[in-house]
Design an enzyme around this catalytic site. Structure first.
Site, mmCIF file in Angstrom:
data_model
loop_
_atom_site.group_PDB
_atom_site.id
_atom_site.type_symbol
_atom_site.label_atom_id
_atom_site.label_comp_id
_atom_site.label_asym_id
_atom_site.label_seq_id
_atom_site.Cartn_x
_atom_site.Cartn_y
_atom_site.Cartn_z
ATOM 1 N N GLU A 68 -1.608 -2.971 -8.166
ATOM 2 C CA GLU A 68 -2.836 -3.307 -7.430
ATOM 3 C C GLU A 68 -3.393 -1.992 -6.904
ATOM 4 O O GLU A 68 -2.663 -1.016 -6.779
ATOM 5 C CB GLU A 68 -2.551 -4.295 -6.302
ATOM 6 C CG GLU A 68 -1.577 -3.821 -5.237
ATOM 7 C CD GLU A 68 -2.213 -3.009 -4.127
ATOM 8 O OE1 GLU A 68 -3.444 -3.079 -3.958
ATOM 9 O OE2 GLU A 68 -1.476 -2.284 -3.438
ATOM 10 N N HIS A 115 -4.805 -5.487 -1.544
ATOM 11 C CA HIS A 115 -5.685 -5.173 -0.423
ATOM 12 C C HIS A 115 -6.844 -6.152 -0.232
ATOM 13 O O HIS A 115 -7.667 -5.951 0.655
ATOM 14 C CB HIS A 115 -6.275 -3.767 -0.620
ATOM 15 C CG HIS A 115 -5.290 -2.661 -0.416
ATOM 16 N ND1 HIS A 115 -4.346 -2.326 -1.355
ATOM 17 C CD2 HIS A 115 -5.108 -1.805 0.606
ATOM 18 C CE1 HIS A 115 -3.627 -1.301 -0.923
ATOM 19 N NE2 HIS A 115 -4.072 -0.972 0.274
ATOM 20 N N SER A 129 0.842 -1.186 0.000
ATOM 21 C CA SER A 129 0.000 0.000 0.000
ATOM 22 C C SER A 129 0.888 1.250 0.000
ATOM 23 O O SER A 129 1.740 1.404 -0.868
ATOM 24 C CB SER A 129 -0.964 -0.036 1.194
ATOM 25 O OG SER A 129 -1.975 0.940 1.076
#
Length: 317
Positions: free
Chosen positions: A214, A288, A127
């Protein structure tokens, strides 16, 4: 692609400097949790400590792991100090981010890159932590781990030296982005929004890379469109050999939504990625989503769309 490893664990990658591959973790090794971005919950930290302790590791916490200043895990100076202290301590053999969120981009240019070069150790995170991976790769060539402590395979990635083989999930939304072919290059990337944030500062060259992307947005298809457009217009996608697509979350309810002209996130992804003219493998359990995997960043990887697999060389030696 041929790579050559020297005795210090450095891997010479064509077109760039040596990649630094840290030694694998062994029972009894010290590892340290840090919070470079948003604050974690005390319960999450405790659960992570218990998990790594069960692997036989000696787990430490950075001084400011549970600090909070607004949406940040403490001040910039405190978060940076914990990171640099961990990289400078020769007894610490891995640096593990408690979570992502927001804020790593505020300190990524101030990491102690000299310490990271002198004593390579893996950073584990994803992230917002993507920008730290990008900075460490750009200025040190340090191999890292995209994932978190509790993700599938994290123990194997840190403590084993086998290749990581990640299967495609054909039921995942991003599986429909698959474009046939076989491609090999060094795996690099991570969270798409954070990659865009890195343009012009921490973002390294992706020439010769399998690009991992992602995202978790839910704020509109325009964000995915803007992210991929900026990466392309900045030239950062030049030389990419293939694309590995992980979880793309937050858009499921928009699939086929006529208020968007019938376009979905799949249309946006396919529109951009098809222009690269390289193999694309979607539907990978990275990012995630529920039950994500951990994967090395910086080592040689192959995407095989016929087999539906991403195969990555080990992150440690």
């Amino acid at each position: 692609m041929t790579i050559h490893k020297d005795r210090a664990g450095a891997t010479n990658m064509p077109g760039r400097g040596p990649a630094l591959i840290p030694p694998r973790l062994k029972p009894g090794d010290r590892v340290r949790f840090v919070s470079p971005a948003s604050p974690p919950s005390r319960e999450h930290v405790q659960n992570s400590v218990e998990l790594l302790t069960s692997w036989g590791l000696r787990v430490e916490l950075g001084d400011h792991v549970l600090d909070q200043v607004g949406y940040l895990a403490g001040t910039d100076e405190a978060r940076l100090a914990d990171l640099n202290d961990a990289f400078r301590d020769p007894g610490v053999r891995a640096v593990i981010a408690t979570r992502g969120g927001k804020g790593a981009y505020r300190i990524s240019h101030r990491l102690d890159f000299d310490a990271a070069r002198r004593d390579p150790k893996p950073l584990v995170g994803f992230s917002d932590i993507t920008i730290l991976h990008m900075a460490l790769w750009k200025w040190c060539g340090l191999v890292g781990v995209h994932g978190h402590a509790g993700a599938e395979g994290t123990r194997r990635v840190l403590m084993g030296t086998e290749q990581v083989v990640i299967p495609q999930n054909p039921d995942d939304v991003s599986a429909a982005t698959t474009m046939p072919g076989l491609a090999t290059g060094f795996l690099m990337g991570g969270n798409l929004g954070t990659l865009r944030t890195s343009v012009g500062c921490e973002l390294p060259s992706f020439d010769g890379a399998i690009l991992l992307i992602e995202d978790y947005m839910g704020t509109g298809l325009g964000e995915i469109d803007r992210e991929l457009t900026q990466l392309a217009k900045s030239g950062m996608l030049d030389g990419v050999r293939g694309v590995a697509v992980g979880h793309i979350l937050g858009f499921e309810e928009l699939l086929g939504d006529e208020t968007l002209g019938g376009w979905s996130v799949l249309d946006v992804l396919n529109d951009h990625l098809s222009r690269l003219g390289v193999p694309v493998l979607g539907g990978l359990p990275l990012g995630h989503g529920s039950d994500p995997w951990s994967v090395p960043l910086g080592t040689t990887a192959t995407i095989d769309t016929d087999a539906g697999t991403l195969t990555v060389d080990p992150a440690v030696s």
